[in-house]
Design a protein around this motif. Structure first.
Motif, short mmCIF file in Angstrom:
data_model
loop_
_atom_site.label_atom_id
_atom_site.label_comp_id
_atom_site.label_asym_id
_atom_site.label_seq_id
_atom_site.Cartn_x
_atom_site.Cartn_y
_atom_site.Cartn_z
N ARG A 137 21.86 40.16 38.00
CA ARG A 137 20.49 40.33 38.48
C ARG A 137 20.30 41.75 38.99
O ARG A 137 19.29 42.39 38.73
N LYS A 138 21.28 42.24 39.70
CA LYS A 138 21.23 43.60 40.24
C LYS A 138 21.14 44.62 39.11
O LYS A 138 20.53 45.67 39.26
N ALA A 139 21.77 44.30 37.99
CA ALA A 139 21.79 45.24 36.87
C ALA A 139 20.67 44.96 35.87
O ALA A 139 20.58 45.62 34.84
N GLY A 140 19.84 43.98 36.15
CA GLY A 140 18.72 43.67 35.26
C GLY A 140 19.15 43.08 33.93
O GLY A 140 18.46 43.25 32.92
N ILE A 141 20.27 42.39 33.91
CA ILE A 141 20.76 41.81 32.64
C ILE A 141 20.39 40.33 32.58
O ILE A 141 20.71 39.58 33.50
N PRO A 142 19.75 39.89 31.51
CA PRO A 142 19.42 38.46 31.42
C PRO A 142 20.65 37.60 31.09
O PRO A 142 21.63 38.10 30.53
N ILE A 143 20.57 36.34 31.47
CA ILE A 143 21.65 35.38 31.16
C ILE A 143 21.08 34.39 30.15
O ILE A 143 19.96 33.90 30.33
N ASN A 144 21.86 34.09 29.13
CA ASN A 144 21.43 33.05 28.20
C ASN A 144 22.44 31.90 28.28
O ASN A 144 23.62 32.09 27.99
N ILE A 145 21.98 30.73 28.73
CA ILE A 145 22.84 29.55 28.77
C ILE A 145 22.83 28.94 27.37
O ILE A 145 21.75 28.63 26.84
N LYS A 146 24.00 28.80 26.76
CA LYS A 146 24.07 28.29 25.39
C LYS A 146 25.05 27.13 25.28
O LYS A 146 25.93 26.97 26.12
N ASN A 147 24.91 26.36 24.22
CA ASN A 147 25.73 25.17 24.03
C ASN A 147 26.75 25.38 22.89
O ASN A 147 26.37 25.52 21.73
N THR A 148 28.03 25.39 23.23
CA THR A 148 29.09 25.58 22.24
C THR A 148 29.04 24.50 21.15
O THR A 148 29.38 24.76 20.00
N ASN A 149 28.61 23.31 21.54
CA ASN A 149 28.58 22.22 20.57
C ASN A 149 27.30 22.18 19.75
O ASN A 149 27.15 21.34 18.87
N SER A 150 26.38 23.06 20.08
CA SER A 150 25.12 23.11 19.34
C SER A 150 24.61 24.56 19.39
O SER A 150 23.58 24.86 20.01
N PRO A 151 25.35 25.47 18.75
CA PRO A 151 25.10 26.91 18.96
C PRO A 151 23.74 27.40 18.47
O PRO A 151 23.30 28.47 18.88
N ASP A 152 23.09 26.63 17.60
CA ASP A 152 21.78 27.10 17.12
C ASP A 152 20.65 26.83 18.11
O ASP A 152 19.56 27.40 17.99
N ASP A 153 20.89 25.95 19.09
CA ASP A 153 19.85 25.74 20.10
C ASP A 153 19.66 27.04 20.87
O ASP A 153 20.63 27.72 21.19
N SER A 154 18.40 27.36 21.20
CA SER A 154 18.21 28.66 21.86
C SER A 154 18.66 28.65 23.32
O SER A 154 18.91 29.71 23.89
N GLY A 155 18.77 27.49 23.93
CA GLY A 155 19.26 27.45 25.31
C GLY A 155 18.23 27.94 26.31
O GLY A 155 17.04 28.03 25.98
N THR A 156 18.69 28.29 27.49
CA THR A 156 17.76 28.79 28.52
C THR A 156 18.03 30.27 28.79
O THR A 156 19.18 30.67 28.97
N MET A 157 16.96 31.06 28.80
CA MET A 157 17.09 32.47 29.19
C MET A 157 16.74 32.58 30.67
O MET A 157 15.70 32.08 31.11
#
Ligand code: ASP
Length: 439
Positions: free
Chosen positions: A253-273
């Protein structure tokens, strides 16, 4: 483009999961720095390697034999190595670890070996360099994470390393002993590495496709949250929506970098940004609902309370002196309610009652238990009129009595207190009105 990718324990629980992780990493050249957890559960009543290691440590500290407790750990890693067809042996490492156990190397040392060994295997499998986190993640003498020296060391070490595996969860103290973060702390390591290399994205791979708008144990098949701000996430995490370690957001957060939560078992799902801020309009007025049971309310009444200077401070002083932190404090003209966690409060309740009588001489003090709090969170609420109105009419229609309301002026969240027996009903009513009916 640089991505730091962290894989949780269930993503690396066995050889089959390692294969999925391999495919994910190799699919993009930008996935350069990999932070693994220790092998997690393969099935619901399986044991995490970290827990097996804590068990070994407990045996050693009791003076018991730990060889038997160590063998399932060894078996799990050897099975992964064999099934992946790798050409390495960890036998020397096991021997070293056992010797350190015998020399009483400490609880954190024991726990950290799960990530350490998994990192060696993963690095070999990927053909990446292995970097021991003890050499780049630092804690000070008091055991507090040292962000400055860590950032320097990581930047220097990774400067000319294109691809590396850096195990999660641990680092070292100035006297070279191993120190870990709290449980689930590999998320923090990933965030620290992402910040040090100024990554464009921190991908956190787990076994769910991101955050859901509501708890799936209460709402059937709830919709996912596609984008959430750090602030919204803090509010939901506080109420128990856990996918990511709470402290993991601070370095990125301090560095302004987004986090993307992704699913190893369903890698094509976009997940949460997870982002600092976004122009993206939320799909629904609310971003998420989360709640918890197990709260108590201390209702304090005193005529003319509002004109008594220092009343609030003296009330809170009693809670502070007894080591009880308060969660919320809604107040009226002659009443003040202090909301606390029941489990902590119960042990100190009589001291607190006596303290309140001494400090503020109230007309009455009443304790109510079985309170649940529900946070309705959303950056979209700010721009929308009538959000509160819709929440309360939906609760009224569901025959839920609202016991408390708390809305901060940020308009990011509304917290509602209901009786525990109404907790699920209330969550369903709120989800229904904003998500199912899209009002
Ligand atoms: N393996 C550690 C734990 O089980 C750390 C982590 O997975 O993040 O808590």
């Amino acid at each position: 483009m640089i991505k730091v990718v962290k894989f949780g324990g269930s993503s690396l629980a066995d050889a089959n999961q390692f294969k999925k992780v391999y495919d994910i990493i190799k699919a993009e050249d930008s996935r350069r720095y990999v932070v693994p957890s220790a092998p997690g559960k393969r099935f619901s009543d399986d044991k995490k390697v970290t827990d097996l290691l804590y068990d070994c440590y407990d045996r050693v500290s009791r003076g018991d034999d730990f060889a038997e407790a160590f063998s399932p750990i060894r078996n799990r890693y050897n099975e992964i190595i064999d099934e992946l067809g790798l050409d390495i042996s960890l036998e020397d490492e096991y021997a070293k670890i056992k010797a350190c156990f015998e020399a009483r190397a400490g609880r954190d040392y024991a726990a950290s070996r799960g990530e350490y060994l998994n990192g060696i295997i993963l690095a070999d499998y990927l053909g990446f360099e292995f970097i021991d986190s003890a050499d780049v993640i630092f804690f000070n003498n008091s055991g507090v994470y040292d962000s400055e020296s860590t950032a320097l060391a990581l930047k220097k070490r990774l400067q000319n390393v294109e691809y590396a595996v850096i195990p999660g969860f641990y680092g070292s103290m100035p006297n070279d002993t191993i120190k870990t973060f709290s449980r689930g702390g590999s998320d923090i390591t990933g965030s620290i590495v992402a910040s040090a290399v100024s990554a464009d994205l921190y991908e956190n791979w787990t076994d769910v496709s991101g955050f859901l708008i509501a708890d799936p144990r209460i709402i059937e098949d709830p919709k996912p949250i596609t984008t959430i701000t750090y602030k919204e996430l803090r509010e939901l995490a506080y109420m128990g929506a856990t996918v990511l370690h709470e402290e993991a957001i601070f370095p990125v957060r301090k560095a302004g970098i987004p986090i993307n939560i992704k699913n190893t078992n369903s890698p094509d799902d976009s997940g949460t940004m997870i982002v600092e801020s976004t122009s993206q309009k939320p799909e629904y007025t609310i971003t998420g609902i989360a709640g918890k049971t197990g709260f108590a309310v201390v209702n304090i009444e005193k005529d003319m309370m509002n004109s008594e200077l220092g009343f609030g401070r003296r009330v809170l002083e009693v809670f502070e002196k007894n080591g009880i932190s308060f969660e919320h404090m809604p107040s009226g003209i002659d009443t003040m309610s202090v909301i606390v966690h029941l489990a902590e409060f119960a042990q100190k309740e009589q001291e607190i009652l006596a303290g309140l009588h001494r400090n503020v001489d109230p007309d009455s003090v009443e304790i109510e238990t079985d309170l649940a709090l529900i946070a309705v969170v959303g950056r979209g609420m700010k721009a929308t009129r009538g959000t509160a109105g819709r929440i309360f009419s939906s609760l009224a229609h569901s025959h839920v009595n609202v016991k408390m309301i708390d809305q901060g002026s940020s308009e990011l969240n509304i917290i509602i207190g209901v009786e525990e027996k109404d907790f699920e009903k209330a969550t369903k009513a709120i989800y229904d009105i904003f998500v199912t009916q899209r009002l």
